[in-house]
Write a protein that holds these residues in place. Sequence first.
Motif, PDB file in Angstrom:
ATOM      1  N   ALA A  94      12.713   2.554   6.234  1.00 61.81           N
ATOM      2  CA  ALA A  94      12.319   3.287   7.441  1.00 61.81           C
ATOM      3  C   ALA A  94      12.761   4.742   7.368  1.00 61.81           C
ATOM      4  O   ALA A  94      12.113   5.628   7.953  1.00 61.81           O
ATOM      5  N   LEU A  95      13.849   5.011   6.658  1.00 59.33           N
ATOM      6  CA  LEU A  95      14.298   6.390   6.442  1.00 59.33           C
ATOM      7  C   LEU A  95      13.593   7.020   5.239  1.00 59.33           C
ATOM      8  O   LEU A  95      13.337   8.226   5.214  1.00 59.33           O
ATOM      9  N   PHE A  96      13.274   6.195   4.241  1.00 60.86           N
ATOM     10  CA  PHE A  96      12.653   6.681   3.010  1.00 60.86           C
ATOM     11  C   PHE A  96      11.234   7.190   3.255  1.00 60.86           C
ATOM     12  O   PHE A  96      10.852   8.261   2.761  1.00 60.86           O
ATOM     13  N   ALA A  97      10.449   6.439   4.032  1.00 62.35           N
ATOM     14  CA  ALA A  97       9.027   6.769   4.216  1.00 62.35           C
ATOM     15  C   ALA A  97       8.813   8.147   4.836  1.00 62.35           C
ATOM     16  O   ALA A  97       8.079   8.972   4.267  1.00 62.35           O
ATOM     17  N   PRO A  98       9.415   8.473   5.987  1.00 64.48           N
ATOM     18  CA  PRO A  98       9.192   9.805   6.556  1.00 64.48           C
ATOM     19  C   PRO A  98       9.705  10.929   5.666  1.00 64.48           C
ATOM     20  O   PRO A  98       9.134  12.029   5.653  1.00 64.48           O
ATOM     21  N   ARG A  99      10.772  10.669   4.907  1.00 64.27           N
ATOM     22  CA  ARG A  99      11.284  11.697   4.003  1.00 64.27           C
ATOM     23  C   ARG A  99      10.252  12.038   2.930  1.00 64.27           C
ATOM     24  O   ARG A  99      10.054  13.201   2.566  1.00 64.27           O
ATOM     25  N   GLN A 100       9.567  10.999   2.420  1.00 66.58           N
ATOM     26  CA  GLN A 100       8.540  11.231   1.403  1.00 66.58           C
ATOM     27  C   GLN A 100       7.320  11.939   1.988  1.00 66.58           C
ATOM     28  O   GLN A 100       6.710  12.801   1.347  1.00 66.58           O
ATOM     29  N   LEU A 101       6.959  11.579   3.209  1.00 65.43           N
ATOM     30  CA  LEU A 101       5.778  12.186   3.843  1.00 65.43           C
ATOM     31  C   LEU A 101       5.997  13.650   4.192  1.00 65.43           C
ATOM     32  O   LEU A 101       5.060  14.444   4.195  1.00 65.43           O
ATOM     33  N   LYS A 102       7.249  14.019   4.467  1.00 63.80           N
ATOM     34  CA  LYS A 102       7.553  15.408   4.835  1.00 63.80           C
ATOM     35  C   LYS A 102       7.802  16.295   3.616  1.00 63.80           C
ATOM     36  O   LYS A 102       7.680  17.521   3.710  1.00 63.80           O
ATOM     37  N   SER A 103       8.134  15.707   2.495  1.00 63.71           N
ATOM     38  CA  SER A 103       8.492  16.475   1.307  1.00 63.71           C
ATOM     39  C   SER A 103       7.254  17.038   0.607  1.00 63.71           C
ATOM     40  O   SER A 103       6.217  16.378   0.518  1.00 63.71           O
ATOM     41  N   GLU A 104       7.366  18.280   0.126  1.00 65.08           N
ATOM     42  CA  GLU A 104       6.276  18.875  -0.624  1.00 65.08           C
ATOM     43  C   GLU A 104       6.147  18.232  -2.011  1.00 65.08           C
ATOM     44  O   GLU A 104       5.069  18.155  -2.573  1.00 65.08           O
ATOM     45  N   ARG A 105       7.267  17.803  -2.575  1.00 58.17           N
ATOM     46  CA  ARG A 105       7.275  17.137  -3.870  1.00 58.17           C
ATOM     47  C   ARG A 105       8.036  15.819  -3.748  1.00 58.17           C
ATOM     48  O   ARG A 105       9.182  15.706  -4.177  1.00 58.17           O
ATOM     49  N   PRO A 106       7.410  14.829  -3.149  1.00 61.81           N
ATOM     50  CA  PRO A 106       8.104  13.558  -2.912  1.00 61.81           C
ATOM     51  C   PRO A 106       8.381  12.800  -4.209  1.00 61.81           C
ATOM     52  O   PRO A 106       7.646  12.949  -5.191  1.00 61.81           O
ATOM     53  N   MET A 107       9.431  12.000  -4.186  1.00 65.33           N
ATOM     54  CA  MET A 107       9.718  11.142  -5.336  1.00 65.33           C
ATOM     55  C   MET A 107       8.603  10.118  -5.520  1.00 65.33           C
ATOM     56  O   MET A 107       8.146   9.850  -6.631  1.00 65.33           O
ATOM     57  N   LEU A 108       8.149   9.533  -4.408  1.00 60.09           N
ATOM     58  CA  LEU A 108       7.028   8.586  -4.402  1.00 60.09           C
ATOM     59  C   LEU A 108       6.091   9.015  -3.283  1.00 60.09           C
ATOM     60  O   LEU A 108       6.425   8.908  -2.104  1.00 60.09           O
ATOM     61  N   ASN A 109       4.936   9.516  -3.666  1.00 61.10           N
ATOM     62  CA  ASN A 109       4.016  10.132  -2.707  1.00 61.10           C
ATOM     63  C   ASN A 109       3.267   9.061  -1.899  1.00 61.10           C
ATOM     64  O   ASN A 109       2.317   8.455  -2.375  1.00 61.10           O
ATOM     65  N   LEU A 110       3.701   8.852  -0.663  1.00 60.05           N
ATOM     66  CA  LEU A 110       3.070   7.834   0.185  1.00 60.05           C
ATOM     67  C   LEU A 110       1.752   8.310   0.785  1.00 60.05           C
ATOM     68  O   LEU A 110       1.050   7.520   1.428  1.00 60.05           O
ATOM     69  N   ARG A 111       1.412   9.580   0.555  1.00 58.73           N
ATOM     70  CA  ARG A 111       0.129  10.082   1.063  1.00 58.73           C
ATOM     71  C   ARG A 111      -1.060   9.458   0.338  1.00 58.73           C
ATOM     72  O   ARG A 111      -2.206   9.609   0.781  1.00 58.73           O
ATOM     73  N   ILE A 112      -0.794   8.762  -0.749  1.00 57.68           N
ATOM     74  CA  ILE A 112      -1.895   8.086  -1.455  1.00 57.68           C
ATOM     75  C   ILE A 112      -2.553   7.037  -0.560  1.00 57.68           C
ATOM     76  O   ILE A 112      -3.711   6.681  -0.769  1.00 57.68           O
ATOM     77  N   PHE A 113      -1.830   6.585   0.463  1.00 55.21           N
ATOM     78  CA  PHE A 113      -2.415   5.590   1.372  1.00 55.21           C
ATOM     79  C   PHE A 113      -3.406   6.218   2.352  1.00 55.21           C
ATOM     80  O   PHE A 113      -4.006   5.506   3.155  1.00 55.21           O
ATOM     81  N   ARG A 114      -3.572   7.541   2.282  1.00 54.54           N
ATOM     82  CA  ARG A 114      -4.619   8.190   3.075  1.00 54.54           C
ATOM     83  C   ARG A 114      -5.997   7.997   2.449  1.00 54.54           C
ATOM     84  O   ARG A 114      -7.015   8.323   3.072  1.00 54.54           O
ATOM     85  N   TYR A 115      -6.041   7.501   1.222  1.00 47.77           N
ATOM     86  CA  TYR A 115      -7.316   7.216   0.557  1.00 47.77           C
ATOM     87  C   TYR A 115      -7.673   5.759   0.842  1.00 47.77           C
ATOM     88  O   TYR A 115      -7.006   4.837   0.337  1.00 47.77           O
ATOM     89  N   PRO A 116      -8.697   5.530   1.680  1.00 47.07           N
ATOM     90  CA  PRO A 116      -8.970   4.168   2.180  1.00 47.07           C
ATOM     91  C   PRO A 116      -9.164   3.126   1.090  1.00 47.07           C
ATOM     92  O   PRO A 116      -8.673   2.006   1.200  1.00 47.07           O
ATOM     93  N   MET A 117      -9.873   3.474   0.007  1.00 46.82           N
ATOM     94  CA  MET A 117     -10.145   2.485  -1.027  1.00 46.82           C
ATOM     95  C   MET A 117      -8.882   2.127  -1.810  1.00 46.82           C
ATOM     96  O   MET A 117      -8.730   0.990  -2.273  1.00 46.82           O
ATOM     97  N   TYR A 118      -7.983   3.091  -1.975  1.00 44.40           N
ATOM     98  CA  TYR A 118      -6.712   2.756  -2.630  1.00 44.40           C
ATOM     99  C   TYR A 118      -5.904   1.817  -1.737  1.00 44.40           C
ATOM    100  O   TYR A 118      -5.328   0.832  -2.216  1.00 44.40           O
ATOM    101  N   THR A 119      -5.862   2.113  -0.448  1.00 42.09           N
ATOM    102  CA  THR A 119      -5.132   1.259   0.495  1.00 42.09           C
ATOM    103  C   THR A 119      -5.723  -0.140   0.523  1.00 42.09           C
ATOM    104  O   THR A 119      -4.995  -1.142   0.535  1.00 42.09           O
ATOM    105  N   LEU A 120      -7.050  -0.222   0.516  1.00 44.04           N
ATOM    106  CA  LEU A 120      -7.713  -1.535   0.506  1.00 44.04           C
ATOM    107  C   LEU A 120      -7.353  -2.312  -0.752  1.00 44.04           C
ATOM    108  O   LEU A 120      -7.028  -3.508  -0.693  1.00 44.04           O
ATOM    109  N   SER A 121      -7.389  -1.633  -1.900  1.00 43.72           N
ATOM    110  CA  SER A 121      -7.062  -2.312  -3.154  1.00 43.72           C
ATOM    111  C   SER A 121      -5.606  -2.762  -3.163  1.00 43.72           C
ATOM    112  O   SER A 121      -5.285  -3.838  -3.681  1.00 43.72           O
ATOM    113  N   ALA A 122      -4.724  -1.955  -2.567  1.00 41.93           N
ATOM    114  CA  ALA A 122      -3.307  -2.331  -2.493  1.00 41.93           C
ATOM    115  C   ALA A 122      -3.132  -3.593  -1.654  1.00 41.93           C
ATOM    116  O   ALA A 122      -2.367  -4.493  -2.017  1.00 41.93           O
TER     117      ALA A 122
END
Length: 483
Positions: A241-269
């Motif tokens: 719960a602390l990790f996710a917002p930190r990644q979303l706010k970071s310009e260079r995240p360790m693990l980029n959670l913005r990939i879930f903004r792509y619907p087909m990637y999220t669906l495949s996941a």
Amino acid sequence: MTEQATQRPHSTIVILMIGTFIALLNNTLLNIALPSMMADLHVEATTIQWLATGYMLVMGILVPTTAFSIQKFSARHLFLVAMSVFSIGAIVAGFAHTFPILLAGRLLQAGGSSIMMPLLMNVMLVSYPAEKRGTAMGYFGMIMMGAPAIGPTLSGWIIQHYDWRMLFHFITPIAIAGLIAGFIVLKDKKPKNDLTLDVFSVLLSSLGFGGILYGFSSAGSKGWGSPHVVIALAVGIIALALFAPRQLKSERPMLNLRIFRYPMYTLSACVSIVISIVMFSAMLLLPMYVQTLRGISPLESGLLLLPGALIMALSSPFIGKLFDKFGGRILAVTGLSVIVVTSYLFSQLTLETSQSELILIYALRMLGMSLVMTPVMTNGLNHLPARVYPHGTAMNSTLQQLSGAMGSSILITMMSNRATSSAQEITADFMLNGVEITPQLLQQISLQAMLKGINFSFFITVFIALIALVLAFFMKRANKDGS
């Protein structure tokens, strides 16, 4: 996309495939050997289980960091480091005469293995354009599915003829040969960049993914109410719960959670999570049925399930070509339909079900898995921009670890609860009819109750697979530019 797809020599991909095959083979190589290790090292089952639990935890902690590593370092650098650590781990474990040394070697192997699959996936993504990627990823699927399939059977043969240390002595020269070949063949270099690792993100990721993996993997043996399980899951959830917002706010995240903004990637996941739950749970339920209820030896049970696993692996390249021609939706819908049907057939097992019937149903189920797993994963990655491929591959591997642990734990718990309630019901019926409960009758009741529990868990997987089947109808094929 084609500008990003800088074709690598085939020799480079072959070297990475060999390394990945060794790493994945190592995942299942010890399963049958655990009883021999317990006897030789004089440890309990709860202690020896740390060889599997510790391995899984190291993978769960390190895999999320591979997105950073792939962006920071060259494939040559990462491969040589990974194979060196893995080889050292194999040597240490092969000469271990105490459990702590064996565990240390096993954890070193996990550290080396953690980078191999995301690295190979990323290299193949940038080496092939989207319209040819299915065929390439089909060969990756053959490695991903074939190595774990061979592991138990190979392990059973080695244990039957040699000491358990031979498992590590067998893998060590192959790993060292792969390391030497990588040193000679891999020549790529990474331009210097100013990427720095966010240490706090690594800490949160380790506590988050590690806590959840440990919690779910321990629930089956310790119980869901155990303080170990409750605390581990609570720590894991809070950390994520602390990790996710930190990644979303970071310009260079360790693990980029913005990939879930792509619907087909999220669906495949989502589909991949469901399929991992179904697949990993069956890997536990079927051996329990075959070995515990039917009394078939571990080696014979491995041979019984081997045809299905080999079909799953060998069909992957052909299915990859079909993906390039027809896209992923028709393959996923077909495969999931097969999985639904075979899951139902497995929910109707009896103590007299023939071995040929088991082999046939399992082979069909594995063919269904092959039609789904790599095509769904590739379809999702095809929709991502090339710059976030490392994050997509790292997330796929992380979700596979999590969903496998969660699904196995939940379904095994359901099986145990159903078996307990069934045993009570059967015993009560006998007592009402005035039947004397002898030790022999208790044993029969226990077998019937476990069978009901296994069938019930397989019946639950029918509905889990149906969820993935519905989702698969919404899959869309990526354009040549990856959109």
